[in-house]
Design an enzyme around this catalytic site. Structure first.
Site, PDB file in Angstrom:
ATOM      1  N   SER A   1     102.446  42.240 -10.329  1.00 25.42           N
ATOM      2  CA  SER A   1     101.647  43.207  -9.572  1.00 25.42           C
ATOM      3  C   SER A   1     100.333  42.563  -9.165  1.00 25.42           C
ATOM      4  O   SER A   1      99.546  42.144 -10.022  1.00 25.42           O
ATOM      5  CB  SER A   1     101.355  44.441 -10.428  1.00 25.42           C
ATOM      6  OG  SER A   1     100.284  45.158  -9.839  1.00 25.42           O
TER       7      SER A   1
ATOM      8  N   HIS B   1     105.057  43.073  -6.634  1.00 25.21           N
ATOM      9  CA  HIS B   1     104.859  44.514  -6.790  1.00 25.21           C
ATOM     10  C   HIS B   1     103.499  44.906  -6.204  1.00 25.21           C
ATOM     11  O   HIS B   1     102.472  44.309  -6.536  1.00 25.21           O
ATOM     12  CB  HIS B   1     104.922  44.854  -8.280  1.00 25.21           C
ATOM     13  CG  HIS B   1     104.878  46.308  -8.603  1.00 25.21           C
ATOM     14  ND1 HIS B   1     105.983  47.137  -8.511  1.00 25.21           N
ATOM     15  CD2 HIS B   1     103.868  47.098  -9.050  1.00 25.21           C
ATOM     16  CE1 HIS B   1     105.652  48.364  -8.895  1.00 25.21           C
ATOM     17  NE2 HIS B   1     104.372  48.369  -9.208  1.00 25.21           N
TER      18      HIS B   1
ATOM     19  N   ASP C   1     100.823  47.893  -5.740  1.00 25.75           N
ATOM     20  CA  ASP C   1     100.403  49.194  -6.271  1.00 25.75           C
ATOM     21  C   ASP C   1      99.462  49.886  -5.309  1.00 25.75           C
ATOM     22  O   ASP C   1      98.307  49.466  -5.138  1.00 25.75           O
ATOM     23  CB  ASP C   1      99.705  48.990  -7.625  1.00 25.75           C
ATOM     24  CG  ASP C   1     100.701  48.704  -8.727  1.00 25.75           C
ATOM     25  OD1 ASP C   1     101.668  49.480  -8.865  1.00 25.75           O
ATOM     26  OD2 ASP C   1     100.524  47.708  -9.449  1.00 25.75           O
TER      27      ASP C   1
ATOM     28  N   MET D   1      97.273  53.092  -4.454  1.00 24.16           N
ATOM     29  CA  MET D   1      96.628  54.225  -5.148  1.00 24.16           C
ATOM     30  C   MET D   1      95.658  54.926  -4.207  1.00 24.16           C
ATOM     31  O   MET D   1      94.924  54.256  -3.471  1.00 24.16           O
ATOM     32  CB  MET D   1      95.859  53.712  -6.358  1.00 24.16           C
ATOM     33  CG  MET D   1      96.723  52.921  -7.318  1.00 24.16           C
ATOM     34  SD  MET D   1      95.720  52.371  -8.708  1.00 24.16           S
ATOM     35  CE  MET D   1      96.936  51.489  -9.672  1.00 24.16           C
TER      36      MET D   1
ATOM     37  N   HIS E   1     104.910  50.405  -4.622  1.00 26.25           N
ATOM     38  CA  HIS E   1     104.853  51.546  -5.544  1.00 26.25           C
ATOM     39  C   HIS E   1     103.769  52.498  -5.058  1.00 26.25           C
ATOM     40  O   HIS E   1     102.578  52.226  -5.208  1.00 26.25           O
ATOM     41  CB  HIS E   1     104.560  50.990  -6.949  1.00 26.25           C
ATOM     42  CG  HIS E   1     104.390  52.024  -8.005  1.00 26.25           C
ATOM     43  ND1 HIS E   1     103.842  51.730  -9.245  1.00 26.25           N
ATOM     44  CD2 HIS E   1     104.685  53.352  -8.048  1.00 26.25           C
ATOM     45  CE1 HIS E   1     103.814  52.827  -9.979  1.00 26.25           C
ATOM     46  NE2 HIS E   1     104.311  53.826  -9.274  1.00 26.25           N
TER      47      HIS E   1
ATOM     48  N   MET F   1     101.556  55.369  -5.420  1.00 28.83           N
ATOM     49  CA  MET F   1     100.961  56.346  -6.346  1.00 28.83           C
ATOM     50  C   MET F   1     100.017  57.206  -5.524  1.00 28.83           C
ATOM     51  O   MET F   1      98.783  57.145  -5.660  1.00 28.83           O
ATOM     52  CB  MET F   1     100.219  55.597  -7.466  1.00 28.83           C
ATOM     53  CG  MET F   1     101.172  54.976  -8.464  1.00 28.83           C
ATOM     54  SD  MET F   1     100.342  53.765  -9.514  1.00 28.83           S
ATOM     55  CE  MET F   1     100.423  52.344  -8.448  1.00 28.83           C
TER      56      MET F   1
ATOM     57  N   MET G   1     107.578  54.590 -15.727  1.00 23.95           N
ATOM     58  CA  MET G   1     106.199  54.184 -16.029  1.00 23.95           C
ATOM     59  C   MET G   1     106.044  54.071 -17.544  1.00 23.95           C
ATOM     60  O   MET G   1     106.329  55.023 -18.276  1.00 23.95           O
ATOM     61  CB  MET G   1     105.194  55.213 -15.493  1.00 23.95           C
ATOM     62  CG  MET G   1     105.046  55.248 -13.972  1.00 23.95           C
ATOM     63  SD  MET G   1     104.630  53.674 -13.200  1.00 23.95           S
ATOM     64  CE  MET G   1     103.085  53.229 -14.015  1.00 23.95           C
TER      65      MET G   1
ATOM     66  N   ASP H   1     107.018  49.519 -15.720  1.00 24.47           N
ATOM     67  CA  ASP H   1     105.714  49.182 -15.146  1.00 24.47           C
ATOM     68  C   ASP H   1     104.595  49.666 -16.056  1.00 24.47           C
ATOM     69  O   ASP H   1     104.439  50.872 -16.273  1.00 24.47           O
ATOM     70  CB  ASP H   1     105.627  49.865 -13.769  1.00 24.47           C
ATOM     71  CG  ASP H   1     104.365  49.514 -13.008  1.00 24.47           C
ATOM     72  OD1 ASP H   1     103.566  48.714 -13.502  1.00 24.47           O
ATOM     73  OD2 ASP H   1     104.201  50.055 -11.895  1.00 24.47           O
TER      74      ASP H   1
ATOM     75  N   GLY I   1     101.694  47.558 -19.005  1.00 22.80           N
ATOM     76  CA  GLY I   1     101.585  46.974 -20.343  1.00 22.80           C
ATOM     77  C   GLY I   1     102.713  46.021 -20.690  1.00 22.80           C
ATOM     78  O   GLY I   1     103.022  45.829 -21.877  1.00 22.80           O
TER      79      GLY I   1
HETATM   80  C1  DX5 Z   1      99.727  51.045 -13.043  1.00 24.63           C
HETATM   81  C2  DX5 Z   1     100.420  50.211 -11.978  1.00 24.63           C
HETATM   82  C3  DX5 Z   1     100.949  48.953 -12.540  1.00 24.63           C
HETATM   83  C4  DX5 Z   1      99.898  48.021 -13.042  1.00 24.63           C
HETATM   84  C5  DX5 Z   1     100.493  47.177 -14.104  1.00 24.63           C
HETATM   85  O1  DX5 Z   1      99.268  52.200 -12.442  1.00 24.63           O
HETATM   86  O2  DX5 Z   1     101.508  50.914 -11.439  1.00 24.63           O
HETATM   87  O3  DX5 Z   1     101.831  48.290 -11.645  1.00 24.63           O
HETATM   88  O4  DX5 Z   1      99.358  47.190 -12.037  1.00 24.63           O
HETATM   89  O5  DX5 Z   1      99.468  46.441 -14.662  1.00 24.63           O
HETATM   90  P1  DX5 Z   1      99.550  45.858 -16.126  1.00 24.63           P
HETATM   91  O6  DX5 Z   1     100.720  44.921 -16.147  1.00 24.63           O
HETATM   92  O7  DX5 Z   1      98.240  45.202 -16.275  1.00 24.63           O
HETATM   93  O8  DX5 Z   1      99.759  47.015 -17.069  1.00 24.63           O
HETATM   94 ZN    ZN Z   2     103.136  49.817 -10.196  1.00 21.57          ZN
END
Ligand code: DX5
Ligand code: ZN
Length: 224
Positions: free
Chosen positions: A9, A34, A36, A38, A67, A69, A138, A176, A178
């Site tokens: 990501s 990936h 993200d 937001m 992705h 969000m 998630m 996705d 951690g």
């Molecule tokens: C969280 C995102 C993830 C995030 C993952 O809202 O959807 O894709 O970037 O980041 P890490 O791998 O640091 O948890």
């Molecule tokens: Zn994501």
């Protein structure tokens, strides 16, 4: 189990040299990136939009795994597809007409994904399996990189893998949040086959080594 894919990501990347960083993970052997997205509404954070996706597209032929969000993702499906997204994933929690939304994504020529927050039950997607190419579980609450993997989600990954197996369909099961060399094997053993990794890839000095370590952590030799 199919081959496990790593989807770094870029949320955790250095945006001053995004093109270079994408090329570095490509050289390290990943096939997906990936993205993200937001909006500051569905999740508290704001990231980037179609123009950035379009710029990344110009520099790579990797699969762009987008992705969303965002609230009411229907308004932006065309824009992200035109920007070069290959996979577009929407959240179940913001799509009252999920069938219509995923059908539209496929009509646009992209693969359709549905994401579930940690508090959303896997049963929410059982009637839509014929219409999706990817389910995203998630493993943190969406909105920020660098959060701790929520252990309770392991049961959901397992449950979702069973649901996919009983459907007889070929659907990616992505996780996705951690994901690192400790949690990746746990998720893969539970049934995940696509691992999103932000901090554990882009947040360390040697990202080629980070990709290699992650891949090794889920190779059959290491997975318990
Ligand atoms: C969280 C995102 C993830 C995030 C993952 O809202 O959807 O894709 O970037 O980041 P890490 O791998 O640091 O948890
Ligand atoms: Zn994501």
């Amino acid at each position: 189990m199919n081959n496990v894919l790593i989807a770094p990501s870029i949320l955790a990347a250095d945006f001053r040299c995004l093109d270079e960083q994408v090329k570095a993970v490509h050289e390290a052997g990943v096939q997906w990136i990936h993205l993200d997205i937001m909006d500051g509404h569905f999740v508290p954070n704001i990231s980037f939009g179609p123009p950035v996706v379009s710029s990344i597209r110009k520099g790579t032929n990797l699969v762009l795994d987008t992705h969303l969000m965002i609230d009411d993702p229907n308004r932006y499906l065309e824009a992200f597809r035109e920007a070069g997204s290959d996979i577009i994933t929407v959240h179940q929690e913001v799509c009252p007409h999920l069938h219509r939304t995923v059908s539209r994504i496929r009509e646009l020529g992209a693969k359709a994904g549905v994401a579930l927050n940690p508090a959303t039950s896997v049963s929410q997607i059982k009637d839509i399996l014929d219409d999706v190419d990817l389910i995203l579980i998630m493993t943190v609450n969406p909105g920020f990189g660098g959060q701790k993997f929520i252990q309770r989600t392991v049961d959901k990954i397992r449950e979702c893998r069973q649901l996919i197996a009983s459907s007889g369909r070929s659907i990616y099961l992505e996780v996705d949040g951690g994901i690192d060399t400790v949690t990746a094997p746990v998720a893969v053993t539970a049934g995940a086959d696509v691992l999103v990794a932000g901090t554990s890839v882009f947040g360390v000095p040697d990202l080629r080594k980070a990709v290699k370590d992650l891949m090794e952590s889920v190779s059959p030799r290491h997975t318990p």
